[in-house]
Design a protein around this motif. Structure first.
Motif, PDB file in Angstrom:
ATOM      1  N   ALA A  86      -4.074  21.151  -8.687  1.00  0.00           N
ATOM      2  CA  ALA A  86      -4.760  19.822  -8.051  1.00  0.00           C
ATOM      3  C   ALA A  86      -3.853  18.659  -8.632  1.00  0.00           C
ATOM      4  O   ALA A  86      -3.120  18.806  -9.719  1.00  0.00           O
ATOM      5  N   ARG A  87      -3.835  17.634  -7.664  1.00  0.00           N
ATOM      6  CA  ARG A  87      -3.053  16.390  -8.230  1.00  0.00           C
ATOM      7  C   ARG A  87      -3.629  15.277  -8.287  1.00  0.00           C
ATOM      8  O   ARG A  87      -4.599  14.744  -7.539  1.00  0.00           O
ATOM      9  N   ILE A  88      -3.453  14.313  -9.419  1.00  0.00           N
ATOM     10  CA  ILE A  88      -3.951  12.987  -9.577  1.00  0.00           C
ATOM     11  C   ILE A  88      -2.955  12.043  -8.589  1.00  0.00           C
ATOM     12  O   ILE A  88      -1.662  12.194  -8.944  1.00  0.00           O
ATOM     13  N   THR A  89      -3.347  11.574  -7.587  1.00  0.00           N
ATOM     14  CA  THR A  89      -2.643  10.720  -6.774  1.00  0.00           C
ATOM     15  C   THR A  89      -2.764   9.279  -6.942  1.00  0.00           C
ATOM     16  O   THR A  89      -1.836   8.387  -6.550  1.00  0.00           O
ATOM     17  N   ALA A  90      -3.624   8.813  -7.737  1.00  0.00           N
ATOM     18  CA  ALA A  90      -3.765   7.247  -7.995  1.00  0.00           C
ATOM     19  C   ALA A  90      -4.670   7.190  -9.263  1.00  0.00           C
ATOM     20  O   ALA A  90      -5.367   7.916  -9.736  1.00  0.00           O
ATOM     21  N   LYS A  91      -4.363   5.918  -9.942  1.00  0.00           N
ATOM     22  CA  LYS A  91      -4.829   5.617 -10.950  1.00  0.00           C
ATOM     23  C   LYS A  91      -5.216   4.111 -11.042  1.00  0.00           C
ATOM     24  O   LYS A  91      -4.469   3.224 -10.681  1.00  0.00           O
ATOM     25  N   THR A  92      -6.787   3.703 -11.050  1.00  0.00           N
ATOM     26  CA  THR A  92      -7.164   2.219 -11.135  1.00  0.00           C
ATOM     27  C   THR A  92      -7.794   1.971 -12.359  1.00  0.00           C
ATOM     28  O   THR A  92      -8.741   2.803 -12.864  1.00  0.00           O
ATOM     29  N   ILE A  93      -7.276   0.854 -12.820  1.00  0.00           N
ATOM     30  CA  ILE A  93      -7.765   0.363 -14.358  1.00  0.00           C
ATOM     31  C   ILE A  93      -8.935  -0.184 -14.019  1.00  0.00           C
ATOM     32  O   ILE A  93      -8.938  -1.007 -13.167  1.00  0.00           O
TER      33      ILE A  93
ATOM     34  N   THR B 114     -11.206  -2.915 -15.005  1.00  0.00           N
ATOM     35  CA  THR B 114     -10.847  -4.672 -15.447  1.00  0.00           C
ATOM     36  C   THR B 114     -12.046  -5.172 -15.808  1.00  0.00           C
ATOM     37  O   THR B 114     -13.189  -5.293 -14.830  1.00  0.00           O
ATOM     38  N   ARG B 115     -12.016  -6.252 -16.165  1.00  0.00           N
ATOM     39  CA  ARG B 115     -13.000  -7.369 -16.625  1.00  0.00           C
ATOM     40  C   ARG B 115     -12.359  -8.736 -16.546  1.00  0.00           C
ATOM     41  O   ARG B 115     -11.377  -8.852 -17.113  1.00  0.00           O
ATOM     42  N   SER B 116     -12.725  -9.709 -15.798  1.00  0.00           N
ATOM     43  CA  SER B 116     -11.928 -10.851 -15.319  1.00  0.00           C
ATOM     44  C   SER B 116     -10.398 -10.879 -15.278  1.00  0.00           C
ATOM     45  O   SER B 116      -9.707 -11.340 -15.861  1.00  0.00           O
ATOM     46  N   GLY B 117     -10.172  -9.820 -14.799  1.00  0.00           N
ATOM     47  CA  GLY B 117      -8.697  -9.414 -14.275  1.00  0.00           C
ATOM     48  C   GLY B 117      -8.049  -8.594 -15.401  1.00  0.00           C
ATOM     49  O   GLY B 117      -6.645  -8.356 -15.126  1.00  0.00           O
ATOM     50  N   ASP B 118      -8.481  -8.650 -16.600  1.00  0.00           N
ATOM     51  CA  ASP B 118      -7.918  -7.830 -17.478  1.00  0.00           C
ATOM     52  C   ASP B 118      -8.272  -6.453 -17.886  1.00  0.00           C
ATOM     53  O   ASP B 118      -9.646  -6.230 -17.437  1.00  0.00           O
ATOM     54  N   PRO B 119      -7.532  -5.490 -18.281  1.00  0.00           N
ATOM     55  CA  PRO B 119      -8.006  -4.182 -18.632  1.00  0.00           C
ATOM     56  C   PRO B 119      -9.436  -4.278 -19.488  1.00  0.00           C
ATOM     57  O   PRO B 119      -9.310  -5.168 -20.468  1.00  0.00           O
ATOM     58  N   ALA B 120     -10.493  -3.806 -19.267  1.00  0.00           N
ATOM     59  CA  ALA B 120     -11.685  -4.024 -19.956  1.00  0.00           C
ATOM     60  C   ALA B 120     -11.566  -3.311 -21.214  1.00  0.00           C
ATOM     61  O   ALA B 120     -11.151  -2.000 -21.391  1.00  0.00           O
TER      62      ALA B 120
ATOM     63  N   ASN C 107     -21.415   2.023  -1.860  1.00  0.00           N
ATOM     64  CA  ASN C 107     -20.854   0.617  -1.215  1.00  0.00           C
ATOM     65  C   ASN C 107     -19.075   0.771  -1.424  1.00  0.00           C
ATOM     66  O   ASN C 107     -18.622  -0.242  -1.333  1.00  0.00           O
ATOM     67  N   GLY C 108     -18.433   1.858  -1.580  1.00  0.00           N
ATOM     68  CA  GLY C 108     -16.979   1.840  -1.747  1.00  0.00           C
ATOM     69  C   GLY C 108     -16.643   1.693  -3.264  1.00  0.00           C
ATOM     70  O   GLY C 108     -15.282   1.799  -3.610  1.00  0.00           O
ATOM     71  N   GLY C 109     -17.571   1.564  -4.235  1.00  0.00           N
ATOM     72  CA  GLY C 109     -17.484   1.307  -5.567  1.00  0.00           C
ATOM     73  C   GLY C 109     -17.924   2.450  -6.198  1.00  0.00           C
ATOM     74  O   GLY C 109     -18.269   3.451  -6.031  1.00  0.00           O
ATOM     75  N   PHE C 110     -18.203   2.163  -7.694  1.00  0.00           N
ATOM     76  CA  PHE C 110     -18.805   2.968  -8.547  1.00  0.00           C
ATOM     77  C   PHE C 110     -19.654   2.610  -9.470  1.00  0.00           C
ATOM     78  O   PHE C 110     -19.477   1.340  -9.865  1.00  0.00           O
TER      79      PHE C 110
ATOM     80  N   ASN D 290     -11.558  -1.720  -6.604  1.00  0.00           N
ATOM     81  CA  ASN D 290     -10.360  -2.011  -7.141  1.00  0.00           C
ATOM     82  C   ASN D 290     -10.704  -1.733  -8.805  1.00  0.00           C
ATOM     83  O   ASN D 290      -9.573  -2.229  -9.449  1.00  0.00           O
ATOM     84  N   GLY D 291     -11.739  -1.362  -9.157  1.00  0.00           N
ATOM     85  CA  GLY D 291     -11.772  -1.196 -10.454  1.00  0.00           C
ATOM     86  C   GLY D 291     -12.547  -2.569 -11.311  1.00  0.00           C
ATOM     87  O   GLY D 291     -12.649  -2.263 -12.441  1.00  0.00           O
ATOM     88  N   ALA D 292     -12.659  -3.302 -10.605  1.00  0.00           N
ATOM     89  CA  ALA D 292     -13.246  -4.555 -11.187  1.00  0.00           C
ATOM     90  C   ALA D 292     -14.751  -4.559 -11.516  1.00  0.00           C
ATOM     91  O   ALA D 292     -15.476  -4.308 -10.722  1.00  0.00           O
ATOM     92  N   ILE D 293     -15.048  -5.097 -12.627  1.00  0.00           N
ATOM     93  CA  ILE D 293     -16.435  -4.880 -13.262  1.00  0.00           C
ATOM     94  C   ILE D 293     -17.246  -6.020 -12.258  1.00  0.00           C
ATOM     95  O   ILE D 293     -16.952  -7.046 -12.460  1.00  0.00           O
ATOM     96  N   VAL D 294     -18.444  -5.769 -11.794  1.00  0.00           N
ATOM     97  CA  VAL D 294     -19.168  -6.471 -10.951  1.00  0.00           C
ATOM     98  C   VAL D 294     -20.591  -6.656 -11.492  1.00  0.00           C
ATOM     99  O   VAL D 294     -21.298  -7.684 -11.118  1.00  0.00           O
ATOM    100  N   ALA D 295     -20.755  -5.557 -12.315  1.00  0.00           N
ATOM    101  CA  ALA D 295     -22.331  -5.642 -12.890  1.00  0.00           C
ATOM    102  C   ALA D 295     -22.253  -4.824 -14.282  1.00  0.00           C
ATOM    103  O   ALA D 295     -21.640  -3.980 -14.362  1.00  0.00           O
ATOM    104  N   GLU D 296     -22.821  -5.449 -15.260  1.00  0.00           N
ATOM    105  CA  GLU D 296     -23.293  -4.780 -16.497  1.00  0.00           C
ATOM    106  C   GLU D 296     -24.662  -4.719 -16.726  1.00  0.00           C
ATOM    107  O   GLU D 296     -25.268  -5.696 -16.724  1.00  0.00           O
ATOM    108  N   VAL D 297     -24.904  -3.475 -17.229  1.00  0.00           N
ATOM    109  CA  VAL D 297     -26.493  -3.172 -17.385  1.00  0.00           C
ATOM    110  C   VAL D 297     -26.584  -2.504 -18.976  1.00  0.00           C
ATOM    111  O   VAL D 297     -26.290  -1.357 -18.891  1.00  0.00           O
ATOM    112  N   PRO D 298     -27.050  -3.559 -19.804  1.00  0.00           N
ATOM    113  CA  PRO D 298     -27.024  -2.983 -21.259  1.00  0.00           C
ATOM    114  C   PRO D 298     -28.221  -1.852 -21.333  1.00  0.00           C
ATOM    115  O   PRO D 298     -28.955  -1.856 -20.575  1.00  0.00           O
ATOM    116  N   PHE D 299     -28.388  -0.864 -22.224  1.00  0.00           N
ATOM    117  CA  PHE D 299     -29.418  -0.290 -22.515  1.00  0.00           C
ATOM    118  C   PHE D 299     -30.679  -1.057 -22.871  1.00  0.00           C
ATOM    119  O   PHE D 299     -30.424  -1.957 -23.512  1.00  0.00           O
ATOM    120  N   PRO D 300     -31.730  -0.640 -22.447  1.00  0.00           N
ATOM    121  CA  PRO D 300     -33.083  -1.648 -22.770  1.00  0.00           C
ATOM    122  C   PRO D 300     -33.254  -1.586 -24.440  1.00  0.00           C
ATOM    123  O   PRO D 300     -33.159  -0.445 -24.768  1.00  0.00           O
TER     124      PRO D 300
END
Length: 720
Positions: A478-485, A487-493, A506-509, A531-541
């Motif tokens: 099996a092959r790793i074909t791509a790596k998506t960093i 990110t948070r605000s444009g920098d590696p999280a 919706n195409g994300g994760f 693209n790997g950009a964080i769009v929402a953060e949900v802390p544990f309750p």
């Protein structure tokens, strides 16, 4: 840049072409022998240098911490048997066999400044000492000539790395010993004042004979090679091992794999040396004092560089997930060598101490051709080829049993018809021709539409570059074909320990991060776009965090849409509010931002072990859950896949009595893990079911930190 990319593409093409051309004959591991079986009462055991009896039926290895040599019967190479252990007074450093005797170099030094040692002749049949010969110093490598009439012993008289910042010179000086077997006589060869660095302190390291009874000797810290006539003891020649500039390598220990660094004029400082013929030598450029050029070099007997591996070993290790980012100033640290002819082909085997790989090359007489890599135990040092039986054996020195890890192993490989069975997962090169580095895969999910396409995440081993990897499992390996960093605000999280991934529809994760308050890493869920950009953060309750313990989210899966969309999170172990033997499956509903949970019943753990969850995947009407213990090797008892009907998973409010779900065993993974003929690894961390219903299993290699680095990736067939 275009030229570099073209060269990289050509190199990758050649490697694939070579592997394809050799698919009919490959080296594959057939057995692993835990050397503790030879000395079950010893606190620590090791196998460092390994050799074989002349009939190829017995392996003999040196065990420095155990103070002896071990014997392994490989009459059946697929089922090695403990065959005895001989305690010697001192620390055995190397062993060679001539006829019915094993000759062992034994270090008996009281201190660095009072080195001493002996050559011990051992009768193999009776496993008893026949004779001892004073060597006048601390021995390192021992080698025999083809006729069995001579032995060469490198007397290192090693330096104290804690004295004077580990610098040279440190007296007394080392030298070379030539032992005449028939006469049982010792001859000393002075090799001081032949090297350019600190000639008065040569630091001899490794020896090898050619067919003309000439001895090649490395002076590692002096970065020099000496050739000695084994019959007369005359120094024939000496030359520097030289230096080289290594480009496109990872030079920073920063929790990221970035192959854009450079080390200029890096002295090679070779450890092992082998003759390829009477005119050519190959050296493993481990480095020790001020150097190490990460690869291996083929040189003429006059010192001309005929081939330089440069970054090839580092790059291939990175592509198969074995690159040692946490300790990488010398890259994979090539240390041991073996040269042997199987059939009509001469091969070069390079043992890589830090990556725990054996790289195999074909000697062409010009530039060697890469053939394959072999998975080894932790920190391979010694190798021996048994060409009469198409076998190769390695000695892997590290013993981690005191810390709950695996012990030292001798591993056996056979050359036979069929494809190479390792690696099972390899990455492509990136747009700049550098390897897509990866390690410690800790969670996976399958693409919703494309069969065989998976997405995986790496854990905190690569904390500075958390990533999502695209995997194509439609090819083998099996092959790793791509790596998506990520990110948070444009920098590696930062402050992530990704342990789970699922599609968001919706195409994300959605990603699950295992928290650790001691490191200020929150227990949380993160939604990222394509693209790997964080769009929402949900802390544990808050209701959950009040009972926090270290071992948190280990997997995430999604079911439903809109108001019924639910994220299910598998918690690894019991928290403070869990009954013993039960762990939570958390439920989070994004539409209402509410939390709930059910309780999952764990299997009972063996004494001294724990059991927990490491993955959750939803397929059809069931949630599939990986449950495992934290044991490794022969102590491993539980690595399994269970399933729970979704109808059972009706969450209750956190803080109330949780309903306990019923589970059903789907598959015991231990037989699957045993198929690699290594020891059973501890971390089955990822499981995904693709669009066609095929299940895939991935193990976590811990980023080669106290690990052999092996990642197992295998399908288990159709999931009903």
């Amino acid at each position: 840049m275009q030229a570099k990319r073209l060269l990289a593409l050509i190199t990758a093409s050649l490697l694939l072409g070579t592997a394809s051309a050799q698919a009919d004959m490959s080296f594959n591991r057939v057995a692993s022998f835990p050397v503790a079986l030879n000395a079950p009462d010893a606190e620590a055991t090791s196998s460092e240098i390994v050799t074989a009896t002349e009939d190829g039926m017995m392996l003999i290895y040196s065990d420095s911490p155990g103070g002896g040599i071990g014997f392994v019967d490989i009459t059946d190479p697929g089922a090695p048997v403990a065959a005895g252990y001989l305690v010697l007074e001192g620390e055995p450093t190397s062993v060679a066999v001539i006829g019915n005797k094993a000759y062992v170099g034994v270090n008996t030094s009281d201190s660095f400044t009072s080195p001493s040692g002996k050559l011990v002749a051992v009768d193999i049949a009776s496993q008893s000492v026949d004779a001892e010969y004073d060597l006048g110093g601390q021995p390192d490598s021992v080698a025999r000539n083809a006729a069995g009439t001579l032995l060469a012993i490198a007397i290192e008289n090693e330096r104290d790395e804690e004295a004077g910042e580990g610098g040279l010179p440190q007296m007394p000086a080392g030298f070379l010993v030539i032992f005449d077997v028939a006469a049982a006589s010792v001859r000393t060869v002075d090799v001081t004042d032949v090297a350019e660095v600190f000639g008065e302190d040569p630091e001899p390291e490794f020896v090898d004979f050619n067919d003309n009874d000439e001895i090649a000797l490395t002076l590692q810290e002096n970065n020099a090679i000496v050739i000695v006539n084994g019959v007369t003891g005359e120094v024939v020649s000496q030359f520097s091992a030289g230096s080289t500039t290594v480009t496109d390598v990872d030079t920073r220990r920063d929790g990221a794999l970035s192959f854009s660094g450079q080390q200029e004029d890096r002295v090679r400082e070779p450890d092992s040396i082998k003759w390829l013929d009477t005119e050519r030598l190959v050296i493993a450029n481990e480095g020790d004092w001020k150097g190490g050029s990460r690869g291996f070099t083929i040189m003429s007997r006059s010192g001309e560089v005929l081939f330089e591996a440069a970054n090839a070993l580092d790059h291939y290790a990175a592509r198969v997930g074995h690159y040692p980012e946490a300790r990488n100033s010398k890259g994979v640290e090539p240390e041991g060598l073996e040269v042997a002819t199987f059939g009509d082909t001469q091969y070069i085997f390079i043992a890589e101490e830090r990556s725990s790989l054996i790289s195999v090359y074909r000697d062409t007489g010009a530039a060697p051709e890469f053939v394959q890599v072999l998975p080894s135990g932790i920190s391979p040092e010694g190798l021996v080829a048994i060409t009469s039986r198409n076998l190769l054996a390695t000695a892997n020195e590290v013993d981690l049993r005191e810390d709950g890890g695996v012990g030292s192993h001798v591993m056996v490989y056979e050359m036979a018809e069929g494809p190479a069975l390792y690696p099972q997962l390899i990455s492509d090169l990136d747009a700049d021709g550098r390897p897509i580095g990866w390690a410690a895969l800790s969670g996976a999910v399958a693409d919703a539409e494309m069969p065989g396409i998976l997405y995986a995440v790496s854990d905190s081993v690569l904390s500075s570059a958390p990533a999502i990897y695209t995997i194509d499992a439609n090819v083998s390996p099996a092959r790793i074909t791509a790596k998506t960093i990520v990110t948070r605000s444009g920098d590696p999280a930062q402050k992530l320990d990704l342990e789970g991934i699922t599609l968001d529809g919706n195409g994300g994760f959605w990603l699950a991060s295992e928290g650790d308050s001691a490191r200020l890493t929150p227990h949380a869920l993160y939604r990222v776009n394509a693209n790997g950009a964080i769009v929402a953060e949900v802390p544990f309750p808050t209701a959950l965090r009040g009972a926090e313990l270290r071992f948190g989210a280990e997997g995430i899966a999604r079911t439903g849409e809109g108001e019924t969309e639910t994220l299910w999170i598998a918690m690894q172990r019991e928290w403070g509010d869990d009954p013993k033997g039960q762990v939570k499956l958390l439920a989070y509903m994004p539409s209402s931002r509410t939390w709930g949970a059910v309780a999952y019943p764990l299997e009972a753990a063996a004494e001294g072990a724990w059991v927990g969850l490491s993955e959750i995947t939803i397929h059809g009407e069931h949630a599939y859950i990986v449950e495992r213990d934290n044991q490794i090797g022969d102590k491993a008892q539980l690595k399994a896949l269970y399933r729970v009907a979704l109808s059972e998973m009706v969450p209750a409010e956190i803080g109330t009595t949780l309903p306990v779900v019923k589970k059903e065993l789907v598959r015991d993974f231990i037989p699957d893990l045993a198929k690699s003929n290594g020891y059973i690894v501890d971390k089955v961390e990822s499981f995904a079911i693709d669009a066609s219903g095929i299940g895939y299993v991935i193990t976590d290699n811990d980023g080669v930190a106290d690990s052999s680095g092996e990642t197992l990736f295998f399908p288990i067939g159709q999931i009903d």
